[in-house]
Design a protein around this motif. Sequence first.
Motif, PDB file in Angstrom:
ATOM      1  N   ALA A 334      71.503  61.608 -12.804  1.00 30.54           N
ATOM      2  CA  ALA A 334      70.409  62.479 -13.235  1.00 30.54           C
ATOM      3  C   ALA A 334      70.243  62.336 -14.742  1.00 30.54           C
ATOM      4  N   ILE A 335      69.015  62.410 -15.218  1.00 29.04           N
ATOM      5  CA  ILE A 335      68.746  62.361 -16.658  1.00 29.04           C
ATOM      6  C   ILE A 335      68.913  63.762 -17.233  1.00 29.04           C
ATOM      7  N   SER A 336      69.734  63.877 -18.265  1.00 28.68           N
ATOM      8  CA  SER A 336      69.976  65.179 -18.894  1.00 28.68           C
ATOM      9  C   SER A 336      69.234  65.349 -20.209  1.00 28.68           C
ATOM     10  N   SER A 337      68.824  64.257 -20.824  1.00 26.35           N
ATOM     11  CA  SER A 337      68.094  64.335 -22.090  1.00 26.35           C
ATOM     12  C   SER A 337      67.321  63.035 -22.313  1.00 26.35           C
ATOM     13  N   PRO A 338      66.071  63.123 -22.801  1.00 26.26           N
ATOM     14  CA  PRO A 338      65.283  64.318 -23.113  1.00 26.26           C
ATOM     15  C   PRO A 338      64.857  65.048 -21.838  1.00 26.26           C
ATOM     16  N   LYS A 339      64.518  66.321 -21.965  1.00 27.18           N
ATOM     17  CA  LYS A 339      64.065  67.092 -20.831  1.00 27.18           C
ATOM     18  C   LYS A 339      62.663  66.668 -20.426  1.00 27.18           C
ATOM     19  N   SER A 340      62.374  66.786 -19.140  1.00 27.30           N
ATOM     20  CA  SER A 340      61.044  66.450 -18.651  1.00 27.30           C
ATOM     21  C   SER A 340      60.002  67.308 -19.366  1.00 27.30           C
ATOM     22  N   GLY A 341      58.900  66.684 -19.767  1.00 32.24           N
ATOM     23  CA  GLY A 341      57.851  67.368 -20.509  1.00 32.24           C
ATOM     24  C   GLY A 341      57.961  67.205 -22.010  1.00 32.24           C
ATOM     25  N   SER A 342      59.056  66.562 -22.475  1.00 32.12           N
ATOM     26  CA  SER A 342      59.246  66.378 -23.911  1.00 32.12           C
ATOM     27  C   SER A 342      58.264  65.359 -24.478  1.00 32.12           C
ATOM     28  N   THR A 343      57.983  65.500 -25.765  1.00 27.33           N
ATOM     29  CA  THR A 343      57.193  64.521 -26.506  1.00 27.33           C
ATOM     30  C   THR A 343      58.142  63.725 -27.386  1.00 27.33           C
ATOM     31  N   VAL A 344      58.023  62.396 -27.356  1.00 22.84           N
ATOM     32  CA  VAL A 344      58.946  61.536 -28.093  1.00 22.84           C
ATOM     33  C   VAL A 344      58.164  60.521 -28.918  1.00 22.84           C
ATOM     34  N   SER A 345      58.859  59.915 -29.868  1.00 20.97           N
ATOM     35  CA  SER A 345      58.275  58.841 -30.670  1.00 20.97           C
ATOM     36  C   SER A 345      59.403  58.076 -31.339  1.00 20.97           C
ATOM     37  N   GLY A 346      59.081  56.910 -31.859  1.00 21.43           N
ATOM     38  CA  GLY A 346      60.074  56.123 -32.580  1.00 21.43           C
ATOM     39  C   GLY A 346      61.201  55.672 -31.688  1.00 21.43           C
ATOM     40  N   THR A 347      62.423  55.965 -32.099  1.00 27.37           N
ATOM     41  CA  THR A 347      63.614  55.588 -31.337  1.00 27.37           C
ATOM     42  C   THR A 347      64.088  56.788 -30.531  1.00 27.37           C
ATOM     43  N   VAL A 348      64.320  56.573 -29.235  1.00 25.68           N
ATOM     44  CA  VAL A 348      64.679  57.662 -28.324  1.00 25.68           C
ATOM     45  C   VAL A 348      66.050  57.370 -27.709  1.00 25.68           C
ATOM     46  N   THR A 349      66.901  58.380 -27.675  1.00 25.40           N
ATOM     47  CA  THR A 349      68.188  58.260 -26.991  1.00 25.40           C
ATOM     48  C   THR A 349      68.081  58.923 -25.630  1.00 25.40           C
ATOM     49  N   VAL A 399      60.377  58.306 -16.463  1.00 28.76           N
ATOM     50  CA  VAL A 399      61.618  57.600 -16.777  1.00 28.76           C
ATOM     51  C   VAL A 399      62.670  57.985 -15.741  1.00 28.76           C
ATOM     52  N   THR A 400      63.425  57.006 -15.273  1.00 27.67           N
ATOM     53  CA  THR A 400      64.509  57.248 -14.325  1.00 27.67           C
ATOM     54  C   THR A 400      65.786  56.580 -14.794  1.00 27.67           C
ATOM     55  N   SER A 401      66.909  57.116 -14.346  1.00 31.72           N
ATOM     56  CA  SER A 401      68.184  56.416 -14.492  1.00 31.72           C
ATOM     57  C   SER A 401      68.566  55.866 -13.127  1.00 31.72           C
ATOM     58  N   VAL A 402      69.223  54.709 -13.131  1.00 32.49           N
ATOM     59  CA  VAL A 402      69.626  54.044 -11.893  1.00 32.49           C
ATOM     60  C   VAL A 402      71.110  53.713 -11.993  1.00 32.49           C
ATOM     61  N   ALA A 403      71.891  54.186 -11.026  1.00 33.99           N
ATOM     62  CA  ALA A 403      73.336  53.929 -11.005  1.00 33.99           C
ATOM     63  C   ALA A 403      73.668  53.021  -9.827  1.00 33.99           C
ATOM     64  N   ARG A 404      74.613  52.103 -10.021  1.00 29.17           N
ATOM     65  CA  ARG A 404      75.000  51.148  -8.981  1.00 29.17           C
ATOM     66  C   ARG A 404      76.509  51.089  -8.894  1.00 29.17           C
ATOM     67  N   ASP A 405      77.037  50.960  -7.663  1.00 29.30           N
ATOM     68  CA  ASP A 405      78.477  50.797  -7.501  1.00 29.30           C
ATOM     69  C   ASP A 405      78.809  49.379  -7.060  1.00 29.30           C
ATOM     70  N   ALA A 406      80.106  49.094  -6.923  1.00 28.81           N
ATOM     71  CA  ALA A 406      80.540  47.725  -6.654  1.00 28.81           C
ATOM     72  C   ALA A 406      80.142  47.232  -5.278  1.00 28.81           C
ATOM     73  N   ALA A 407      79.846  48.142  -4.352  1.00 23.81           N
ATOM     74  CA  ALA A 407      79.421  47.737  -3.016  1.00 23.81           C
ATOM     75  C   ALA A 407      77.923  47.475  -2.950  1.00 23.81           C
ATOM     76  N   GLY A 408      77.242  47.640  -4.083  1.00 20.43           N
ATOM     77  CA  GLY A 408      75.810  47.390  -4.117  1.00 20.43           C
ATOM     78  C   GLY A 408      74.963  48.595  -3.772  1.00 20.43           C
ATOM     79  N   ASN A 409      75.586  49.762  -3.581  1.00 21.94           N
ATOM     80  CA  ASN A 409      74.812  50.980  -3.347  1.00 21.94           C
ATOM     81  C   ASN A 409      74.128  51.413  -4.641  1.00 21.94           C
ATOM     82  N   VAL A 410      72.890  51.843  -4.519  1.00 16.48           N
ATOM     83  CA  VAL A 410      72.085  52.174  -5.698  1.00 16.48           C
ATOM     84  C   VAL A 410      71.503  53.569  -5.540  1.00 16.48           C
ATOM     85  N   ALA A 411      71.501  54.335  -6.619  1.00 15.98           N
ATOM     86  CA  ALA A 411      70.861  55.648  -6.633  1.00 15.98           C
ATOM     87  C   ALA A 411      69.913  55.730  -7.815  1.00 15.98           C
TER      88      ALA A 411
END
Length: 421
Positions: A334-349, A399-411
């Motif tokens: 799950a994405i914890s930052s930035p929060k959904s609805g945020s406005t961003v510019s430049g470099t984003v973490t 924006v989404t985050s994608v996690a993968r394990d060694a068996a090839g399962n993806v979330a």
Amino acid sequence: MQLLSGTYPSLTVRGGHGTAAAPVTVKPASGASPSLTTVTSQANYVTWSGVLVTAPFYLTGTGDTVTGSHVNGGGLFVRGTNITVTGSLFENGSSIDGIQVGGAYGVLLKGNTVRNYNQSTNNGMHADCVQIFDSANVVVRRNNLSNCYNSGLILSVGAGDGIYGVTIEDNFISGCLVVSSACGGGSSVDLREASTVGLVVRNNTIGAGSARLGTQPGTVADRNIISYLSDCSVPLTNSVVASWNTKLCGTTLPLLQSGGNKAGTVRYANAASNDLHLTAAGATDATIKPVATTVPRAPTDIDGDATSATIAGADTPAGTGAATTADTTAPKTAISSPKSGSTVSGTVTLVATASDNVGLTDVIFRAAGLTLGAATKASDGSYRLTASTASFPKGVYTVTSVARDAAGNVATSVSVTLTLK
């Protein structure tokens, strides 16, 4: 859609399409023998079943499948999302790749044969059985790859967008079975591309040609059989190596003295035709004394037989493996930052949480259909990526985050919406 006999001109499929639950199937009519030339499939959820293609075949949609098909003289170019290529034959191309995965996401290549790609046409292009670049979450499983001029399987730089999350397991892979003018003696595998993150090379039998595995951080190369290793220091575990580059590495290779590895030749059914099934004696040759690793072995071999914990390579002779339970549990993220609805510019973490029941291989972030990059695990256990927005026009992005394990399962996480100003 059923195809009648005859040779079809160049074909582009666009517009209407199927769904994940009800794909559109293109196949020969009963008793028909159609032949397709160049095919460009731009529609979504189209299944190409039992077709013959004699020129380049492009997949650029979402959810497309190629199954039980024959590409003779051409190659398959995968540029889409969630693509499956299974049980098909690719052969006899000149200065073209058998299967090329580029700018793609979520690709499964399973149970295919790719062979006999020469470099006779002077177009400046290499001929690889399988080439992967600028792609993420690619699984190459139970394929037979051989006799391609440049390489059996290669990871390449492409446009420099990176390669994230590639699993290569249970394959027979060779370069040139006989070095000739049609086949130049290229690598069996060349996996050295520096941008690769989250590479798992597991339970493969790698035959004729040089195996160039690479030393990217986080790479796992476990329970493989390698005929010729060109690297002196690779993250190899529980593997059998028949020979290596003694000029660079010396007559004694230190990595074969630890990590469950050993040196020794292995006897196959017919290495000259890339039939790398083990003979009865070969099963003894391939027996290892494994040490613990962070990545579980593949649960089944190239034939679907239960894999043995003590036999390296893609083939476990029937009845010698122990039944195992495959890891089918997907990670969580799950994405914890930035929060959904945020406005961003430049470099984003970007910050995400991620976990898995066995162990994560990698976490990436995606936006606007593009992979932004691989995240780095922080000291607090979160996964972070700092990205520049300079190349993106102003607007609203998911924006989404994608996690993968060694068996090839993806979330994939729930998306967050960010406004770029």
